[in-house]
Structure formats: structure tokens, C-alpha cells
Scaffold this motif. Structure first.
Motif, PDB file in Angstrom:
ATOM      1  N   ALA A   1     -34.457  14.798 -56.789  1.00 58.88           N
ATOM      2  CA  ALA A   1     -34.466  16.263 -56.745  1.00 58.88           C
ATOM      3  C   ALA A   1     -34.682  16.848 -58.132  1.00 58.88           C
ATOM      4  CB  ALA A   1     -33.149  16.773 -56.154  1.00 58.88           C
ATOM      5  N   GLY A   2     -34.131  16.181 -59.153  1.00 59.67           N
ATOM      6  CA  GLY A   2     -34.318  16.651 -60.521  1.00 59.67           C
ATOM      7  C   GLY A   2     -35.764  16.581 -60.967  1.00 59.67           C
ATOM      8  N   VAL A   3     -36.437  15.475 -60.626  1.00 67.61           N
ATOM      9  CA  VAL A   3     -37.850  15.334 -60.984  1.00 67.61           C
ATOM     10  C   VAL A   3     -38.686  16.398 -60.277  1.00 67.61           C
ATOM     11  CG1 VAL A   3     -39.881  13.851 -60.791  1.00 67.61           C
ATOM     12  CG2 VAL A   3     -37.699  12.886 -61.544  1.00 67.61           C
ATOM     13  N   GLN A   4     -38.437  16.604 -58.977  1.00 67.14           N
ATOM     14  CA  GLN A   4     -39.195  17.614 -58.228  1.00 67.14           C
ATOM     15  C   GLN A   4     -38.982  19.006 -58.822  1.00 67.14           C
ATOM     16  OE1 GLN A   4     -37.655  16.901 -54.299  1.00 67.14           O
ATOM     17  NE2 GLN A   4     -39.348  15.541 -53.757  1.00 67.14           N
ATOM     18  N   THR A   5     -37.738  19.306 -59.156  1.00 64.80           N
ATOM     19  CA  THR A   5     -37.447  20.606 -59.758  1.00 64.80           C
ATOM     20  C   THR A   5     -38.130  20.740 -61.112  1.00 64.80           C
ATOM     21  OG1 THR A   5     -35.289  20.636 -58.644  1.00 64.80           O
ATOM     22  CG2 THR A   5     -35.601  22.161 -60.486  1.00 64.80           C
TER      23      THR A   5
ATOM     24  N   ALA B   1     -34.149  17.324 -64.559  1.00 66.57           N
ATOM     25  CA  ALA B   1     -35.088  18.418 -64.285  1.00 66.57           C
ATOM     26  C   ALA B   1     -35.574  19.043 -65.590  1.00 66.57           C
ATOM     27  CB  ALA B   1     -34.424  19.475 -63.408  1.00 66.57           C
ATOM     28  N   ALA B   2     -34.644  19.248 -66.522  1.00 71.78           N
ATOM     29  CA  ALA B   2     -35.007  19.857 -67.798  1.00 71.78           C
ATOM     30  C   ALA B   2     -35.939  18.960 -68.607  1.00 71.78           C
ATOM     31  CB  ALA B   2     -33.745  20.169 -68.602  1.00 71.78           C
ATOM     32  N   SER B   3     -35.605  17.674 -68.682  1.00 67.73           N
ATOM     33  CA  SER B   3     -36.437  16.769 -69.480  1.00 67.73           C
ATOM     34  C   SER B   3     -37.801  16.559 -68.843  1.00 67.73           C
ATOM     35  CB  SER B   3     -35.724  15.427 -69.666  1.00 67.73           C
ATOM     36  OG  SER B   3     -35.441  14.807 -68.426  1.00 67.73           O
ATOM     37  N   THR B   4     -37.861  16.485 -67.504  1.00 64.76           N
ATOM     38  CA  THR B   4     -39.137  16.314 -66.813  1.00 64.76           C
ATOM     39  C   THR B   4     -40.023  17.542 -67.009  1.00 64.76           C
ATOM     40  OG1 THR B   4     -38.130  14.909 -65.115  1.00 64.76           O
ATOM     41  CG2 THR B   4     -40.240  15.940 -64.584  1.00 64.76           C
ATOM     42  N   GLY B   5     -39.455  18.717 -66.794  1.00 61.57           N
ATOM     43  CA  GLY B   5     -40.230  19.940 -66.943  1.00 61.57           C
ATOM     44  C   GLY B   5     -40.701  20.156 -68.365  1.00 61.57           C
ATOM     45  N   ALA B   6     -39.832  19.868 -69.335  1.00 61.61           N
ATOM     46  CA  ALA B   6     -40.215  20.036 -70.737  1.00 61.61           C
ATOM     47  C   ALA B   6     -41.330  19.071 -71.123  1.00 61.61           C
ATOM     48  CB  ALA B   6     -38.997  19.824 -71.634  1.00 61.61           C
ATOM     49  N   PHE B   7     -41.290  17.849 -70.577  1.00 63.88           N
ATOM     50  CA  PHE B   7     -42.327  16.863 -70.876  1.00 63.88           C
ATOM     51  C   PHE B   7     -43.670  17.256 -70.267  1.00 63.88           C
ATOM     52  CE2 PHE B   7     -44.683  13.027 -69.598  1.00 63.88           C
ATOM     53  CZ  PHE B   7     -44.897  12.440 -70.845  1.00 63.88           C
ATOM     54  N   LEU B   8     -43.629  17.815 -69.044  1.00 61.44           N
ATOM     55  CA  LEU B   8     -44.860  18.139 -68.326  1.00 61.44           C
ATOM     56  C   LEU B   8     -45.446  19.497 -68.717  1.00 61.44           C
ATOM     57  CD1 LEU B   8     -43.959  16.949 -64.710  1.00 61.44           C
ATOM     58  CD2 LEU B   8     -45.412  15.784 -66.382  1.00 61.44           C
ATOM     59  N   ALA B   9     -44.641  20.352 -69.341  1.00 54.98           N
ATOM     60  CA  ALA B   9     -45.127  21.689 -69.694  1.00 54.98           C
ATOM     61  C   ALA B   9     -46.316  21.591 -70.641  1.00 54.98           C
ATOM     62  CB  ALA B   9     -44.004  22.504 -70.332  1.00 54.98           C
ATOM     63  N   ARG B  10     -47.371  22.301 -70.312  1.00 58.50           N
ATOM     64  CA  ARG B  10     -48.573  22.269 -71.140  1.00 58.50           C
ATOM     65  C   ARG B  10     -48.383  23.039 -72.433  1.00 58.50           C
ATOM     66  NH1 ARG B  10     -53.163  24.480 -67.334  1.00 58.50           N
ATOM     67  NH2 ARG B  10     -51.470  25.884 -66.745  1.00 58.50           N
ATOM     68  N   GLY B  11     -49.151  22.645 -73.443  1.00 58.32           N
ATOM     69  CA  GLY B  11     -49.084  23.345 -74.723  1.00 58.32           C
ATOM     70  C   GLY B  11     -49.647  24.746 -74.619  1.00 58.32           C
ATOM     71  N   GLY B  12     -49.353  25.556 -75.611  1.00 53.43           N
ATOM     72  CA  GLY B  12     -49.818  26.934 -75.603  1.00 53.43           C
ATOM     73  C   GLY B  12     -51.217  27.079 -76.164  1.00 53.43           C
ATOM     74  N   PRO B  13     -51.659  28.309 -76.376  1.00 54.53           N
ATOM     75  CA  PRO B  13     -53.012  28.558 -76.887  1.00 54.53           C
ATOM     76  C   PRO B  13     -53.144  28.101 -78.336  1.00 54.53           C
ATOM     77  CG  PRO B  13     -51.730  30.573 -76.900  1.00 54.53           C
ATOM     78  CD  PRO B  13     -50.884  29.553 -76.205  1.00 54.53           C
ATOM     79  N   VAL B  14     -54.363  27.825 -78.732  1.00 52.81           N
ATOM     80  CA  VAL B  14     -54.630  27.439 -80.117  1.00 52.81           C
ATOM     81  C   VAL B  14     -54.811  28.709 -80.947  1.00 52.81           C
ATOM     82  CG1 VAL B  14     -56.165  26.196 -81.666  1.00 52.81           C
ATOM     83  CG2 VAL B  14     -55.704  25.282 -79.381  1.00 52.81           C
ATOM     84  N   VAL B  15     -53.855  28.967 -81.809  1.00 53.76           N
ATOM     85  CA  VAL B  15     -53.925  30.136 -82.681  1.00 53.76           C
ATOM     86  C   VAL B  15     -53.546  29.705 -84.092  1.00 53.76           C
ATOM     87  CG1 VAL B  15     -53.371  31.754 -80.828  1.00 53.76           C
ATOM     88  CG2 VAL B  15     -51.524  30.765 -82.187  1.00 53.76           C
ATOM     89  N   SER B  16     -53.859  30.536 -85.050  1.00 49.71           N
ATOM     90  CA  SER B  16     -53.519  30.231 -86.439  1.00 49.71           C
ATOM     91  C   SER B  16     -52.014  30.341 -86.644  1.00 49.71           C
ATOM     92  CB  SER B  16     -54.237  31.199 -87.376  1.00 49.71           C
ATOM     93  OG  SER B  16     -53.719  32.509 -87.209  1.00 49.71           O
TER      94      SER B  16
END
Length: 350
Positions: A107-111, A15-30
Motif C-alpha cells: 500500500a505504501g508503494v502504491q501511495t 510511501a514517502a521514499s517511493t514518491g520522492a524517488f519517482l518524482a520528476r525533476g523540475g524545469p531547467v532554469v538558471s
């Protein structure tokens, strides 16, 4: 017991590795702006808790500690670890034999997918079971704080302090109220253990959940109420009601505090609150659908209900009188008392 049979119902590592991989990047800032946000969040978390202690009277003598500033994948990994710790005693070893790893992985992937969705929205979080020693961890998600501040077009320092006030209140709730952490864990264990103790209890609940949520949307009802109605036994419903009332109290109390600290600390607090409340209503069709399915919209209503309860009680009996909620589990408000705070006042302050 074999290694296969002892695997958990949810593969939290996956679940942790799937979520971390799918999490989108943040805003573009300096680089400079990003560094300022991280530094200020860490420093302001200390200032915020000092202000919360002064307002609420909680936490005297406790050490003042800074929050941990993380990115979105960092929040996902921490959230997965916290959920693993919270449900470890309640979720039994997977009884599915050779299929156990497959089911736990699914279940881990879904989570992980759910955590990835939430990772772009959570501004901060106090996890009472997080950290290296499991003793609690205050998280501030820097890219989300920056994104929200830019969208609201409010002063950066004011908004960062405002967010820290909310999360520091949650930390004080669990660190200053000695019995609360174990009480919360025990209630979660009772609820989850009750669902998994019966044959196919959890599977049956999850199978009926989509229909219940669709019916709730048609009836314009609260998604959390729909979940509660799915619980089979009176005992399960009682535990669910207690957890829902506690969650509403904790969120509402934090929302009240972050505004009540006042313009002397956060000069633009009224503008921030007005714009932030309006922003909570927004989002596209897909975003609103996902929020409804995940209970995010119901969580937003909890903020308002809990804040109204807190405001009423503080107005009636003062902050010291309100703090009677932290005396023991018996003085926590019920769901009915959250909706009727005067009933709680009559019971606790006759």
C-alpha cells in the motif's frame, strides 16, 4: 500487541521514499532564476495573506508567517507525513499477522506512485496537520510554480503572488476558524473508520472502485460521485457528502479570493485566470486518464462550483454575511446548498 500486529495499514515511510524517488525533476532554469522564484514565493506569501485578511476579514491578530518553499520530493514527504497524521486514529493496526508488513509495504508503494504523479502538478498546499509540531504548514512547490508560469507565459511575480493568495486563503480558513481543523479530522476519522470497521470494508471498496470509475466515465459523471455511491451505509454516505461539501467550499472560496483581490494587486489577474483555466483542460491521453482515476478532474470542477457558491453569497449578503459559514459546522453549506446557494442564504440569513 506484537510489533508485527501493530504495523499500520499503509507504510507511510515507504510511501514517502517511493514518491520522492519517482518524482520528476523540475524545469531547467538558471541558478539566478531559481533563487528569485524561491525568494519571491517566501516573501509574497506574507503579502498575500495580508491581502486575503483585508478582503475576507479573517485572521485579525494572528501572526503573519511565510510559507515553506519546497521541491517535488519535499512536497511528497510532507504530504505523506500529513496523511499519516490525518489517518492515524482512523486506520487500525494491520490485522494480517505476518503478512501485515507486506501488505502495508504494498500500500505504501502504491501511495508513493500516486504522490509522485501529483508532485509535478501541485502548486502549493496548506496542510493543517503538517509541520514539526503538527500545527500546520503552508507549502509552495517552486519548480511547479515556475513550470506553470512559463507555460502560461504570464508575468512571474504576478503569477507567484496569485498562487500565494490561494494557499494563504486555505491557511486562514484553518487558523482563523478555530473549530475547523478538529471538525475536518473527526469527519475523516468517521469516514475511514467506518470503512475499516467492517470486515474487508476498505478492501471491498477498493476492489469495486475501478469498475465504478469506468462506469462514471462512460456516463460522463463525476468521479467523486461514483466513489460516494460505493459506500454501503447511509452513515458513510452522509459523512462523505459533508466532506465533499466542505472541500468544495474551501477550494471555491480560495479560488474566489485569489481573483477578487483584484488587478491593483495582481495586474494581469484576468489573463492569468483565463490561461490557467484553459490549461486545466489540457494534457495528453495518459495524463487525462490518470487525472480521472485520481479524481483530479473532479477536484477541478469543485473549484468552479465552490467559487460560484461564494460569489453568489457575497453578492447577496456581502463578505460579512458570507463569513457566517465559519460560525459552526451547522452553518456550513450542504452539497445541495453548494449547487443552490440561495437555499443556504435563506437558511442562514432568513
Amino acid at each position: 500487541m506484537s510489533e508485527v500486529a501493530s504495523r499500520p495499514v499503509v507504510d507511510w515511510s515507504l510511501a514517502a521514499s517511493t514518491g520522492a524517488f519517482l518524482a520528476r525533476g523540475g524545469p531547467v532554469v538558471s541558478r539566478e532564476e531559481a533563487g528569485l522564484a524561491v525568494t519571491e514565493l517566501r516573501e509574497l506569501s506574507l503579502d498575500a495573506e495580508a491581502h486575503v485578511r483585508e478582503l475576507t476579514g479573517l485572521g485579525a491578530g494572528l501572526p503573519l508567517l511565510p510559507g515553506d518553499v519546497v521541491d517535488r520530493p519535499g512536497w511528497v514527504r510532507s504530504a505523506a507525513a500529513g496523511l499519516d497524521a490525518l489517518t492515524a486514529k482512523a486506520l487500525p493496526p494491520n490485522p494480517a499477522g505476518p503478512l501485515g508488513p507486506v501488505l502495508a509495504g504494498g500500500a505504501g508503494v502504491q501511495t508513493g506512485v500516486v504522490l509522485a504523479f501529483l508532485a509535478s502538478r501541485v502548486l502549493g498546499q496548506y496542510d493543517p496537520f503538517g509541520g514539526p509540531d503538527g500545527g500546520g504548514r503552508l507549502l509552495l512547490v517552486a519548480p511547479n510554480v515556475v513550470t506553470a508560469q512559463q507555460a502560461l507565459q504570464v508575468p512571474g511575480r504576478d503569477f507567484r503572488l496569485w498562487v500565494c493568495l490561494h494557499e494563504s486563503t486555505h491557511r486562514l480558513q484553518f487558523t482563523a476558524v478555530g473549530w475547523l481543523r478538529d471538525y475536518f479530522a473527526d469527519e475523516v476519522e468517521r469516514l475511514v473508520g467506518g470503512l475499516t470497521g467492517d470486515d474487508d470494508g476498505m478492501a471491498d471498496l477498493l476492489g469495486r472502485l475501478p469498475d465504478a470509475l469506468r462506469e462514471a466515465r462512460r456516463a460522463k459523471a463525476d468521479g467523486l460521485v461514483a466513489v460516494g455511491q460505493l459506500l454501503r451505509s447511509p452513515e458513510q454516505r452522509e459523512v462523505f457528502d459533508r466532506l465533499l461539501a466542505l472541500s468544495t467550499l474551501l477550494e471555491g472560496h480560495a479560488d474566489y479570493v485569489m481573483d477578487a483581490v483584484g488587478p491593483s494587486v495582481v495586474p494581469s489577474v484576468e489573463t492569468i485566470r483565463a490561461r490557467f483555466t484553459e490549461r486545466r483542460k489540457g494534457g495528453g491521453l495518459l495524463d487525462r486518464l490518470l487525472r480521472a482515476l485520481l479524481g483530479v478532474d473532479a477536484k477541478i470542477r469543485q473549484y468552479a462550483q465552490g467559487a460560484a457558491f461564494t460569489r453568489h453569497v457575497v453578492d447577496r449578503v456581502g463578505m460579512a454575511g458570507f463569513n457566517a459559514v465559519w460560525t459552526s459546522p451547522n452553518t456550513l453549506p450542504t452539497r445541495a446548498e453548494i449547487a443552490d446557494p440561495e437555499a443556504w442564504v435563506r437558511r442562514v440569513h432568513p
